[in-house]
Design a protein around this motif. Structure first.
Motif, PDB file in Angstrom:
ATOM      1  N   SER A 365       0.818  -1.218   0.000  1.00  0.00           N
ATOM      2  CA  SER A 365       0.000   0.000   0.000  1.00  0.00           C
ATOM      3  C   SER A 365       0.850   1.266   0.000  1.00  0.00           C
ATOM      4  N   ASN A 367       0.965   4.882   2.027  1.00  0.00           N
ATOM      5  CA  ASN A 367       0.501   5.378   3.318  1.00  0.00           C
ATOM      6  C   ASN A 367       0.892   6.839   3.500  1.00  0.00           C
ATOM      7  N   ASP A 369       0.476   9.300   6.555  1.00  0.00           N
ATOM      8  CA  ASP A 369      -0.008   9.289   7.928  1.00  0.00           C
ATOM      9  C   ASP A 369       0.951   9.993   8.875  1.00  0.00           C
ATOM     10  N   ALA A 384      -4.362   8.300   9.589  1.00  0.00           N
ATOM     11  CA  ALA A 384      -3.842   7.533   8.457  1.00  0.00           C
ATOM     12  C   ALA A 384      -4.723   7.673   7.226  1.00  0.00           C
ATOM     13  N   SER A 386      -4.711   5.676   3.526  1.00  0.00           N
ATOM     14  CA  SER A 386      -4.098   4.547   2.829  1.00  0.00           C
ATOM     15  C   SER A 386      -4.643   4.443   1.416  1.00  0.00           C
ATOM     16  N   TYR A 388      -4.410   1.857  -2.215  1.00  0.00           N
ATOM     17  CA  TYR A 388      -3.978   0.603  -2.835  1.00  0.00           C
ATOM     18  C   TYR A 388      -4.003   0.753  -4.348  1.00  0.00           C
ATOM     19  N   SER A 402      -6.243   5.446  13.014  1.00  0.00           N
ATOM     20  CA  SER A 402      -5.793   4.060  13.187  1.00  0.00           C
ATOM     21  C   SER A 402      -5.543   3.882  14.671  1.00  0.00           C
TER      22      SER A 402
END
Length: 420
Positions: A365, A367, A369, A384, A386, A388, A402
């Motif tokens: 992934s 990220n 964050d 966070a 995220s 993909y 998170s």
């Protein structure tokens, strides 16, 4: 009295509702009239800062207009129905007269306004006159023009008390507007004592009606925010005023000058870059000289950065995060060879403010964050985002807290300005 702000004005059909005088030896003066009141196009744009806005005004059912003429001393009340304004008391004149109309009345109190956008139409001064003298036998037609402007007041600092008061060139406090008899205009009503047009206990975005066409000085308490030119503000327009800066810079203990940006009223002032080295939650929580950047900076809490009106999201039908109205927008962007997430303010005064979060790519992934100082059940809380790679496209799939991060795990930190 509810007002509606939208782009199409109601066009009324004039119908005369009247009864004949019983005394046939006197001129036939009839009681009961209707008024067609159109508002001059108020699709306007104006700035004091670099923020612009566009809006329109329209009458709502139940609105009242006060109408007089140069043959009588008093005013008649006309009430807006489904298609037109009407008065059962207004009387035609025996000789042609000049008629004048005022909204929302002949006197407007500008003190202690609510600050709500929907409420500004209750104070929005309009005035107009018939194009030529008339007895009113065929009803009245008046084009009304704005005689007020609107200030969009943005309180930028959390916990900031707002006390908006306005002075004229004569150093008098603005308190209201009075209709000028036999003129399509209002005069400014003033006071020697301070009059608060808006009082609020915290940062936010608020709207205040003020006179147009006269020189004004706008204060927050004793602090001058802005003084207009001699011609004053343009009627029918609104202007954005900020009580402080939404961008700036501060040094850190490493001798660096770090830029910061605020994305919403009352929000934290984010550094535009991360602390260079990742750190544990315990190090991120340190303050003053113990913090990596020193006393001018600190790590935010999750409640400061995430929630309605802050960094927030909704889910589409496929459960992908989407921006929420009133909260900063977010989108993936490429910066050279790297992906970033760019957050952009949406409130007045913030639409040009952006914050960029940088990619920490893993095998699975992307990220974007940073640690917060918040914790839950022994875990640290990280903000966070995220993304993909899906079907040869990178999509944001996660956005928000998170809540099960080991406090000894090292993550990036995006500091905020430490304000007293």
């Amino acid at each position: 009295m509810k007002k509606i702000l939208y782009s199409v004005f109601m066009l009324a059909t004039m119908v005369l509702a009247a009864c004949s005088s019983d005394d046939t030896t006197e001129p036939d003066v009839k009681r009961g009239m209707v008024l067609k009141a159109n508002v001059e196009d108020t699709n306007t744009r104006a700035t004091i800062t670099d923020t612009e806005g566009t809006w329109k005004f329209a009458f709502a059912t139940g609105d009242e207009v006060k109408v007089g003429n140069d043959k009588v001393e008093s005013y008649y009340t006309f009430t807006n129905g489904e298609t037109q304004f009407a008065s059962t008391d207004a009387m035609q004149t025996t000789a042609a007269a000049n008629w004048y109309a005022y909204f929302p009345g002949e006197t407007i109190d500008l003190a202690n306004q609510s600050g709500d956008f929907a409420a500004i139409a209750n104070k929005y001064a309009l005035a107009g006159a018939t194009a030529s003298a008339t007895t009113g036998a065929d009803g009245l037609a008046v084009t009304m023009k704005a005689k007020a402007a609107v200030l969009c007041i943005v309180g930028v600092k959390k916990g900031e008390k707002l006390d908006i008061n306005v002075k004229t060139a004569g150093d008098k406090y603005v308190s209201g507007l009075d209709a000028v008899k036999n003129s399509a205009d209002f005069s400014v009503k003033t006071s020697d004592e301070k009059v608060s047009l808006l009082s609020k206990q915290d940062a936010g975005v608020y709207y205040v009606v003020v006179p147009a066409g006269v020189k004004l000085s706008v204060y927050n308490g004793e602090t001058l925010i802005k003084t207009t030119k001699d011609a004053g503000l343009t009627a029918g327009k609104y202007y954005t005023l900020l009580t402080g800066e939404t961008t700036g810079s501060a040094t850190n203990k490493l001798g660096e000058t770090i830029d910061w940006v605020q994305l919403w009223a009352g929000g934290p002032k984010f550094a535009t870059k991360n602390v260079a080295e990742e750190m544990t939650w315990y190090d991120a929580k340190k303050t003053d000289d113990d913090f990596a950047w020193g006393k001018n900076w600190r790590t935010p809490t999750i409640d400061e950065v995430y929630g309605e009106g802050k960094l927030y999201r909704k889910l589409d039908k496929d459960h992908f995060p989407l921006p929420v109205a009133g909260s900063p927008s977010f989108e993936l962007k490429k910066e050279g060879e790297y992906l970033t997430v760019v957050l952009t303010g949406v409130q007045p005064g913030y639409t040009k403010n952006t914050l960029t979060l940088y990619n920490q790519k893993t095998v699975y992934s992307h990220n974007f964050d940073f640690w917060t100082t918040s914790e839950i059940t022994g875990y640290g809380i990280r903000f966070a985002i995220s993304a993909y790679e899906m079907d040869n496209e990178v999509k944001i799939v996660g956005f928000g807290p998170s809540q099960r991060d080991n406090k000894n795990t090292k993550y990036l930190v995006r500091p905020v300005l430490a304000e007293k």
